[in-house]
Design an enzyme around this catalytic site. Structure first.
Site, mmCIF file in Angstrom:
data_model
loop_
_atom_site.group_PDB
_atom_site.id
_atom_site.type_symbol
_atom_site.label_atom_id
_atom_site.label_comp_id
_atom_site.label_asym_id
_atom_site.label_seq_id
_atom_site.Cartn_x
_atom_site.Cartn_y
_atom_site.Cartn_z
ATOM 1 N N HIS A 112 6.780 -1.876 -1.006
ATOM 2 C CA HIS A 112 5.417 -1.356 -1.122
ATOM 3 C C HIS A 112 5.027 -0.474 0.046
ATOM 4 C CE1 HIS A 112 1.498 -1.343 -3.002
ATOM 5 N NE2 HIS A 112 0.910 -1.700 -1.866
ATOM 6 N N SER A 151 -1.499 2.687 -3.327
ATOM 7 C CA SER A 151 -1.730 1.344 -3.845
ATOM 8 C C SER A 151 -3.038 1.326 -4.645
ATOM 9 C CB SER A 151 -1.727 0.338 -2.694
ATOM 10 O OG SER A 151 -1.606 -0.972 -3.174
ATOM 11 N N ASP A 160 9.392 -2.790 -4.762
ATOM 12 C CA ASP A 160 7.982 -3.064 -4.482
ATOM 13 C C ASP A 160 7.534 -4.334 -5.220
ATOM 14 O OD1 ASP A 160 5.231 -3.065 -4.141
ATOM 15 O OD2 ASP A 160 5.030 -0.905 -4.440
#
Length: 208
Positions: free
Chosen positions: A179, A56, A142
């Site tokens: 995610h 991320s 995501d």
């Protein structure tokens, strides 16, 4: 090793503040400085055996760091990486964008636009340079880092970098995850094994 770069909260509030807004580059400098320390001062490893990984916003750290010092790492894993910073942060229609301006700054303001442009990985790929082998991981569903961000970055790397087949630039997209990737234990372990297999392969560690 886990690097507690500026911008993280592990070492207190000021450490966090010193890695946000117009200080974001401190985050990438910290990772690069630690890597140099391991290789040159401590001699714990070599550039040919050094890898890095982040997910991320940590994937942004990896992307910016390999742009800044591509010769320093042999392999890199970027999990659902936030690498198209400028395009994402300027688009307020994306659900999480405006809330993130408190962390990164609002690129609709010139000073933040120019600063983000200087470190956003997609916008700073070097031409004709050999990069580390890279494995980029995306999730089709995501909602935080859209799958096209790692796709754009790996495409940019393939177009500009001088890598041969010995240093592949790979994209793996999970067609059912978001995610946070796998939610069940066995799928998580399979994905972790895939990541480690990539690193062992690229670092030349074959168990013999």
């Amino acid at each position: 090793a886990i690097v507690h770069v500026q911008g993280g909260g592990e070492l207190g509030r000021q450490w966090y503040e010193d890695g946000k807004f117009l200080n974001k580059k401190h985050t990438f400098d910290d990772l690069i400085d630690v890597a140099h320390h391991f290789v040159e001062a401590k001699k714990w490893t070599t550039k040919d055996l050094l890898s890095c990984e982040g997910r991320s916003a940590g994937g942004l750290t990896i992307g910016a760091s390999i742009n800044q010092s591509p010769e320093l790492f042999r392999a890199a894993i970027l999990g659902v990486p936030f690498v198209d910073v400028l395009a994402t942060m300027i688009d307020a229609s994306i659900p999480l964008t405006s809330g993130e301006w408190e962390e990164w700054g609002n690129p609709n303001e010139v000073k933040y636009f120019q600063y983000m442009k200087e470190y956003s990985p997609v916008n700073n790929v070097k031409t004709g340079v050999q990069y580390p082998s890279c494995l980029l991981l995306a999730g089709l569903n995501d909602p935080r880092v859209q799958y096209w961000e790692p796709a754009k970055f790996v495409a940019s790397l393939r177009y500009a970098a001088s890598n041969t087949n010995e240093r592949p630039l790979l994209l793996k997209t999970d067609m059912s995850s978001g995610h946070f990737s796998a939610s069940d234990r066995y799928k998580y372990l399979k994905e972790l094994a895939f990541d480690y297999s990539f690193l062992l392969w690229q670092l030349g560690i074959n168990g013999s």
